[in-house]
Structure formats: C-alpha cells, structure tokens
Design an enzyme around this catalytic site. Sequence first.
Site: not given
Ligand SMILES: NC(=O)c1ccc[n+]([C@@H]2O[C@H](COP(=O)([O-])OP(=O)(O)OC[C@H]3O[C@@H](n4cnc5c(N)ncnc54)[C@H](OP(=O)(O)O)[C@@H]3O)[C@@H](O)[C@H]2O)c1
Length: 260
Positions: A152, A139
């Site tokens: 985070y 991120s």
């Molecule tokens: N959205 C943003 O603004 C943003 C910005 C920068 C970086 N990111 C990064 O992008 C990545 C994806 O996030 P997203 O935005 O797509 O959010 P999201 O929709 O909440 O996706 C996160 C995913 O991680 C899985 N997850 C969480 N804890 C887990 C665990 N202990 N074991 C296995 N799977 C797990 C969840 O699936 P389950 O609940 O089924 O486990 C979910 O599919 C993350 O690493 C996040 O930090 C996001």
Amino acid sequence: MNLSNNTILITGGAGGIGLALAEELLKYGNKIIISGRNFEKLRQAQNKFPALEIIQCDISKEDDVKKMVQEIQQKFPDFNFLINNAGLMKMWNIQKEPTNIKEQKEEILTNIFGTFQLTQSLIPHLSKQKQSTILNVSSVLAFVPMSATPIYNATKAAIHSQSISIRQQLQNTSIKVFEVLPASIETQMTTDMEKITGIQNNSPKMLPDKLAMLIVKGLQNNTFEIRPGMANMLYHIHRLFPSLAQNILRKQSEKILSKL
Ligand SMILES: NC(=O)c1ccc[n+]([C@@H]2O[C@H](COP(=O)([O-])OP(=O)(O)OC[C@H]3O[C@@H](n4cnc5c(N)ncnc54)[C@H](OP(=O)(O)O)[C@@H]3O)[C@@H](O)[C@H]2O)c1
C-alpha cells in the site's frame, strides 16, 4: 478553482472518503457520478443522495475501465473533474507470508495501474473542457511508510510521484492536478484493519466529512498538495527528522505485525 457546475467522477464513491466528497460537492451544485465494484453499495448511496449517477466498475480490470471511459464520454459530455479515490489497503507480515501474488497484484492494479489507466484515458476529454481538474487521493504513507502495509505505501508513493509528473506535463493545458495526502480517517478501511488486528489506532482519526470540507477548501485555494491535519504535521516532522517520523509509525506497525 471554481467548485460549482462541474461534472465529477469519483471512483470508490459509494462509501468512506469518496461518499463524503460526493455529499460535500453536491452542496456546491455539481453533477456527481460515483463508481465502484459493488453495485448494491452504489445503489444504497444513490438512495441516500438521489442526484448521484452510478457506474459499476472495477478499476483493477482493464476492460471495465475502458467501458467506464466510453460511458462517461457518451453520457456526460460536460465531464471535467476526475477524483481518483478508489483504493485497497492490505497488511502483510512478509516473514509469515512472503508471497501472495494474486492479492498483491490486486492491490497494485487497483491503486496504481487502474488509476493511471483511467486518468490517461480521460485526459483527451478533460483537455477539451474550459476548466478541468484531476484530484488524486494518495496518503501521508507515501512519505512515511507504515511497515505493516508495505505494498500500500509503495502504491501511494507511486501516486504521489505520478501526480507531480502529470501536473508538470499538463501545466499548459486546462487541466489542474491536485493531490490529497490524508493521515488516518474513520472509514471501512481503518475499521477493517482494527477488526483484523484488534488494535486501535494510537492517533485520533479524522471523520470523512471533515476531510471532505478540508479538501474543498484546498481546491478553492489552489493548494495542489493538500495535507489535512495530522498529515501536515507528519510531513513536516519527516522533512526535518525522517527517522523520528518513521519511528512514530514503526511502533504502531510492530503492534500490528505481532497480530498477523
Ligand atoms: N481511511 C484512511 O485512513 C485513508 C488515509 C489515507 C488515504 N486513504 C485513501 O482514501 C481512499 C478512500 O479510502 P477510504 O478510507 O474511504 O476506504 P473505503 O471506505 O474502504 O473506500 C474505498 C473505496 O474504494 C472502492 N474500491 C476498492 N477497490 C476498488 C476497485 N478495484 N475498483 C473500484 N473501486 C474500488 C471501494 O468500493 P467497492 O468495494 O464497491 O469497490 C470503496 O468504496 C483510498 O484510496 C485510500 O487509500 C484512506
């Protein structure tokens, strides 16, 4: 890098950025395995894209990761591309809630330890392939922290640092190490944050499918540190004027913290 005919594991691939990446990479003729904790979510993603393979795995659990590594090695001998995307983001007002060891550990185990364990366990397999790739989803908060999400930010800084270390250590192998550092993306993660605080993000959020396309472009161009859209702007402001960059996020954090 060549983006076709890979066998790709995407952690946290049942929604958000992970599923958008799965959809985009399917178009290039890749085999995709998605994993996550929630089996029902994985099944729903598979119903939408029947070519997807699914594995239930909570990466914060050491034994789950061991089992998934075995399954990948046995069932998918051509596996050559790991996308470490699973992640959790929690808000903490440290003055009101100084310690919550259980939840803070969960965030650290998922974002750092699980990701490190999975990567390290799969390196022997990846290094036997002709061409392999690791893509870490960190991120922009790795560079410029948002104080409302202190654990985070620290976990993403760790992933950024680890990406550089393993890229250097693996430079004479068949494994290329990429990192993407997104800014705000429209997913469950940001929606949940807005729901809890009632505060809208003050910068426009990128859609996950647009991010997936930019990531693919970055991979094709061998851009090892992919900073899409606003993330690149914030990164450059931070390099020249660190306090200015920190103040941009500080204002948003203060609003959020007042609601926690
Ligand atoms: N959205 C943003 O603004 C943003 C910005 C920068 C970086 N990111 C990064 O992008 C990545 C994806 O996030 P997203 O935005 O797509 O959010 P999201 O929709 O909440 O996706 C996160 C995913 O991680 C899985 N997850 C969480 N804890 C887990 C665990 N202990 N074991 C296995 N799977 C797990 C969840 O699936 P389950 O609940 O089924 O486990 C979910 O599919 C993350 O690493 C996040 O930090 C996001």
